[in-house]
Scaffold this motif. Structure first.
Motif: not given
Length: 262
Positions: A26, A231, A233-234, A237
């Motif tokens: 990330f 989170c 990951k979101d 995205n």
């Protein structure tokens, strides 16, 4: 002309899992992909040391245009410290001690499955209150979080403080898994926005955006475009979607530029 945009990120639950370091994948995405398109900044309720530990090795101030700790009461732009405020100067020492003494008494009479150390963390512009203690292990944090979701320990604690100290001018917000923040009205995360100048759009990404959460005020602010995430990951995205939209808009702008005869 293309808009000048900055992306402002909450830390816990947005860039990292609660109290955990940012993933190398990330961080690479932020620094090598997002930063090519926008300026980037971070804001956390925690103190600067905790934010530095979570956001990887190296110079934090070289990675992010702005770094805001304690809701922006501790602020840096390009590594240069900006003016800060201290909670004792705002409340006064007598009122602050009365408030702290009441909290300690309340926690001493609170029966929980377990308790650990550091129930009050005194920061520059706020207090962080943890009924179970900030010295919990990761497993204990998760256990208390589940217990709190069922028994609403933090919510009930806040209601008691609001009733006991109605005239102190304080705001309470729940963040993370085990604690809540207390700070003077106006010293929520929107405080940092006074330092961010020269942008057409400020995109804020946070996970605690419901009323009572510590991202609520800045998410709802007219000065920001809010992105609710669940989170890291979101967050990634949604950033990919934002980058795609901005690139498409820039391409449209270029197509609409009138040709000039020479």
């Amino acid at each position: 002309m293309s808009k000048k945009i900055i992306c402002l990120f909450d830390v816990d639950g947005t860039l990292t899992e609660p109290q955990q370091p940012i993933s190398p994948r990330f961080e690479k995405f932020l620094l090598e992909t997002v930063k090519k398109e926008f300026d980037i900044a971070v804001i956390g309720g925690s103190d600067l040391n905790k934010i530095q530990k979570q956001l990887g090795s190296g110079n934090l101030f070289e990675k992010y245009k702005y770094v805001f700790a304690e809701n922006g009461l501790i602020a840096f732009k390009n590594g240069k410290a900006l003016p800060s405020q201290m909670i004792q100067d705002i409340l006064g020492e007598d009122s602050l001690q009365d408030f702290i003494n009441f909290i300690l008494r309340y926690i001493s009479e609170l029966k929980l499955p377990f308790k650990r150390g550091t129930f009050i963390e005194f920061r520059t512009g706020m207090l962080n209150i943890s009924p179970v203690g900030r010295n919990c292990s990761k497993k204990e944090r998760e256990q208390f979080y589940e217990y709190d979701n069922e028994h609403h320990i933090r919510e009930k604690f806040i209601q008691v403080l609001k009733k006991e100290f109605p005239d102190l001018g304080l705001t309470y917000s729940i963040g993370g898994q085990i604690s809540f923040d207390v700070y003077p009205i106006g010293c929520d995360k929107t405080y940092c926005l006074r330092h961010i100048q020269g942008y057409d759009e400020i995109h804020f990404f946070g996970d605690k955006t419901a009323e009572g959460g510590n991202d609520y005020e800045i998410y709802e602010s007219d000065l920001t475009i809010g992105h609710r995430v669940t989170c890291p990951k979101d967050t990634m995205n949604q950033l990919n979607v934002l980058i795609t939209l901005i690139k498409e808009n820039r391409e449209k702008e270029q197509l609409n530029i009138p040709l000039q005869c020479v």
